[in-house]
Write a protein that holds these residues in place. Sequence first.
Motif, PDB file in Angstrom:
ATOM      1  N   SER A   1      42.393  66.831  54.677  1.00  0.00           N
ATOM      2  CA  SER A   1      41.486  66.305  55.693  1.00  0.00           C
ATOM      3  C   SER A   1      40.672  67.453  56.291  1.00  0.00           C
ATOM      4  O   SER A   1      41.077  68.616  56.217  1.00  0.00           O
ATOM      5  CB  SER A   1      42.275  65.595  56.789  1.00  0.00           C
ATOM      6  OG  SER A   1      42.965  66.548  57.582  1.00  0.00           O
ATOM      7  N   PRO A   2      39.526  67.137  56.875  1.00  0.00           N
ATOM      8  CA  PRO A   2      38.736  68.183  57.529  1.00  0.00           C
ATOM      9  C   PRO A   2      39.542  68.925  58.608  1.00  0.00           C
ATOM     10  O   PRO A   2      39.392  70.136  58.771  1.00  0.00           O
ATOM     11  CB  PRO A   2      37.561  67.426  58.140  1.00  0.00           C
ATOM     12  CG  PRO A   2      37.427  66.198  57.310  1.00  0.00           C
ATOM     13  CD  PRO A   2      38.833  65.850  56.884  1.00  0.00           C
ATOM     14  N   GLU A   3      40.406  68.190  59.291  1.00  0.00           N
ATOM     15  CA  GLU A   3      41.225  68.830  60.324  1.00  0.00           C
ATOM     16  C   GLU A   3      42.211  69.817  59.715  1.00  0.00           C
ATOM     17  O   GLU A   3      42.411  70.912  60.237  1.00  0.00           O
ATOM     18  CB  GLU A   3      41.984  67.765  61.139  1.00  0.00           C
ATOM     19  CG  GLU A   3      41.098  66.851  61.965  1.00  0.00           C
ATOM     20  CD  GLU A   3      40.469  65.716  61.153  1.00  0.00           C
ATOM     21  OE1 GLU A   3      40.904  65.439  60.010  1.00  0.00           O
ATOM     22  OE2 GLU A   3      39.513  65.101  61.669  1.00  0.00           O
ATOM     23  N   GLN A   4      42.815  69.422  58.589  1.00  0.00           N
ATOM     24  CA  GLN A   4      43.748  70.317  57.909  1.00  0.00           C
ATOM     25  C   GLN A   4      43.023  71.551  57.375  1.00  0.00           C
ATOM     26  O   GLN A   4      43.535  72.662  57.465  1.00  0.00           O
ATOM     27  CB  GLN A   4      44.448  69.591  56.758  1.00  0.00           C
ATOM     28  CG  GLN A   4      45.422  68.529  57.200  1.00  0.00           C
ATOM     29  CD  GLN A   4      45.893  67.672  56.034  1.00  0.00           C
ATOM     30  OE1 GLN A   4      45.128  67.351  55.126  1.00  0.00           O
ATOM     31  NE2 GLN A   4      47.161  67.301  56.069  1.00  0.00           N
ATOM     32  N   GLN A   5      41.825  71.335  56.827  1.00  0.00           N
ATOM     33  CA  GLN A   5      41.057  72.462  56.291  1.00  0.00           C
ATOM     34  C   GLN A   5      40.674  73.421  57.406  1.00  0.00           C
ATOM     35  O   GLN A   5      40.772  74.637  57.262  1.00  0.00           O
ATOM     36  CB  GLN A   5      39.800  71.959  55.575  1.00  0.00           C
ATOM     37  CG  GLN A   5      39.068  73.054  54.833  1.00  0.00           C
ATOM     38  CD  GLN A   5      39.911  73.621  53.707  1.00  0.00           C
ATOM     39  OE1 GLN A   5      40.233  72.917  52.758  1.00  0.00           O
ATOM     40  NE2 GLN A   5      40.283  74.867  53.810  1.00  0.00           N
ATOM     41  N   ARG A   6      40.251  72.884  58.522  1.00  0.00           N
ATOM     42  CA  ARG A   6      39.885  73.729  59.664  1.00  0.00           C
ATOM     43  C   ARG A   6      41.093  74.514  60.162  1.00  0.00           C
ATOM     44  O   ARG A   6      40.973  75.702  60.487  1.00  0.00           O
ATOM     45  CB  ARG A   6      39.294  72.900  60.797  1.00  0.00           C
ATOM     46  CG  ARG A   6      38.906  73.739  61.996  1.00  0.00           C
ATOM     47  CD  ARG A   6      37.949  73.009  62.910  1.00  0.00           C
ATOM     48  NE  ARG A   6      37.696  73.735  64.132  1.00  0.00           N
ATOM     49  CZ  ARG A   6      36.927  74.800  64.249  1.00  0.00           C
ATOM     50  NH1 ARG A   6      36.322  75.289  63.191  1.00  0.00           N
ATOM     51  NH2 ARG A   6      36.737  75.384  65.412  1.00  0.00           N
ATOM     52  N   ALA A   7      42.257  73.863  60.208  1.00  0.00           N
ATOM     53  CA  ALA A   7      43.470  74.555  60.649  1.00  0.00           C
ATOM     54  C   ALA A   7      43.825  75.690  59.692  1.00  0.00           C
ATOM     55  O   ALA A   7      44.207  76.793  60.130  1.00  0.00           O
ATOM     56  CB  ALA A   7      44.622  73.571  60.761  1.00  0.00           C
ATOM     57  N   GLN A   8      43.658  75.458  58.391  1.00  0.00           N
ATOM     58  CA  GLN A   8      43.932  76.502  57.405  1.00  0.00           C
ATOM     59  C   GLN A   8      42.947  77.664  57.565  1.00  0.00           C
ATOM     60  O   GLN A   8      43.342  78.834  57.528  1.00  0.00           O
ATOM     61  CB  GLN A   8      43.852  75.943  55.992  1.00  0.00           C
ATOM     62  CG  GLN A   8      44.975  75.001  55.642  1.00  0.00           C
ATOM     63  CD  GLN A   8      44.768  74.328  54.298  1.00  0.00           C
ATOM     64  OE1 GLN A   8      43.761  74.522  53.615  1.00  0.00           O
ATOM     65  NE2 GLN A   8      45.740  73.504  53.902  1.00  0.00           N
ATOM     66  N   ASP A   9      41.664  77.326  57.738  1.00  0.00           N
ATOM     67  CA  ASP A   9      40.649  78.361  57.923  1.00  0.00           C
ATOM     68  C   ASP A   9      40.911  79.151  59.201  1.00  0.00           C
ATOM     69  O   ASP A   9      40.795  80.376  59.226  1.00  0.00           O
ATOM     70  CB  ASP A   9      39.248  77.748  57.972  1.00  0.00           C
ATOM     71  CG  ASP A   9      38.823  77.144  56.644  1.00  0.00           C
ATOM     72  OD1 ASP A   9      39.520  77.347  55.630  1.00  0.00           O
ATOM     73  OD2 ASP A   9      37.784  76.441  56.630  1.00  0.00           O
ATOM     74  N   SER A  10      41.266  78.436  60.267  1.00  0.00           N
ATOM     75  CA  SER A  10      41.535  79.082  61.546  1.00  0.00           C
ATOM     76  C   SER A  10      42.715  80.037  61.427  1.00  0.00           C
ATOM     77  O   SER A  10      42.677  81.166  61.933  1.00  0.00           O
ATOM     78  CB  SER A  10      41.810  78.024  62.616  1.00  0.00           C
ATOM     79  OG  SER A  10      42.078  78.636  63.855  1.00  0.00           O
ATOM     80  N   ALA A  11      43.774  79.590  60.741  1.00  0.00           N
ATOM     81  CA  ALA A  11      44.946  80.444  60.542  1.00  0.00           C
ATOM     82  C   ALA A  11      44.579  81.691  59.744  1.00  0.00           C
ATOM     83  O   ALA A  11      45.042  82.798  60.052  1.00  0.00           O
ATOM     84  CB  ALA A  11      46.055  79.662  59.839  1.00  0.00           C
ATOM     85  N   ARG A  12      43.728  81.523  58.752  1.00  0.00           N
ATOM     86  CA  ARG A  12      43.296  82.664  57.940  1.00  0.00           C
ATOM     87  C   ARG A  12      42.519  83.663  58.798  1.00  0.00           C
ATOM     88  O   ARG A  12      42.796  84.862  58.772  1.00  0.00           O
ATOM     89  CB  ARG A  12      42.440  82.197  56.777  1.00  0.00           C
ATOM     90  CG  ARG A  12      41.804  83.346  56.006  1.00  0.00           C
ATOM     91  CD  ARG A  12      41.045  82.884  54.812  1.00  0.00           C
ATOM     92  NE  ARG A  12      42.057  82.612  53.792  1.00  0.00           N
ATOM     93  CZ  ARG A  12      41.798  82.012  52.648  1.00  0.00           C
ATOM     94  NH1 ARG A  12      40.591  81.606  52.377  1.00  0.00           N
ATOM     95  NH2 ARG A  12      42.748  81.811  51.768  1.00  0.00           N
ATOM     96  N   CYS A  13      41.553  83.176  59.556  1.00  0.00           N
ATOM     97  CA  CYS A  13      40.723  84.075  60.365  1.00  0.00           C
ATOM     98  C   CYS A  13      41.536  84.719  61.491  1.00  0.00           C
ATOM     99  O   CYS A  13      41.352  85.909  61.781  1.00  0.00           O
ATOM    100  CB  CYS A  13      39.506  83.325  60.912  1.00  0.00           C
ATOM    101  SG  CYS A  13      38.340  82.845  59.593  1.00  0.00           S
ATOM    102  N   SER A  14      42.435  83.959  62.085  1.00  0.00           N
ATOM    103  CA  SER A  14      43.316  84.530  63.109  1.00  0.00           C
ATOM    104  C   SER A  14      44.228  85.582  62.485  1.00  0.00           C
ATOM    105  O   SER A  14      44.507  86.617  63.096  1.00  0.00           O
ATOM    106  CB  SER A  14      44.160  83.437  63.767  1.00  0.00           C
ATOM    107  OG  SER A  14      43.331  82.561  64.495  1.00  0.00           O
TER     108      SER A  14
END
Length: 90
Positions: A22-35
């Motif tokens: 889902s877009p929410e899951q993808q955003r969470a994965q991207d956020s975790a990567r950038c963090s």
Amino acid sequence: MKLSCLAIVSAIACCGLAACVSPEQQRAQDSARCSGYGFASGSEGYANCMMQTSMARDQGERDKMAQFWAQDNATRRERERLAGLPPRGY
């Protein structure tokens, strides 16, 4: 020919759904990567990281599709060659 195109479109759709998040899951994965890279949420570096991550994913998808269509065209040309059909301009 129409059946072949329908089969190709169906295969692409199934492959896309199999790897779907889902877009929410993808955003969470991207956020975790950038963090994980040390960027603080809300900073300019974080925003750039999120943008670059999204752009890299989009480019990867375009590359996969280009590879798929190149292979599909090569397969079609080989089938036509084996059937003795004249080459078409692709």
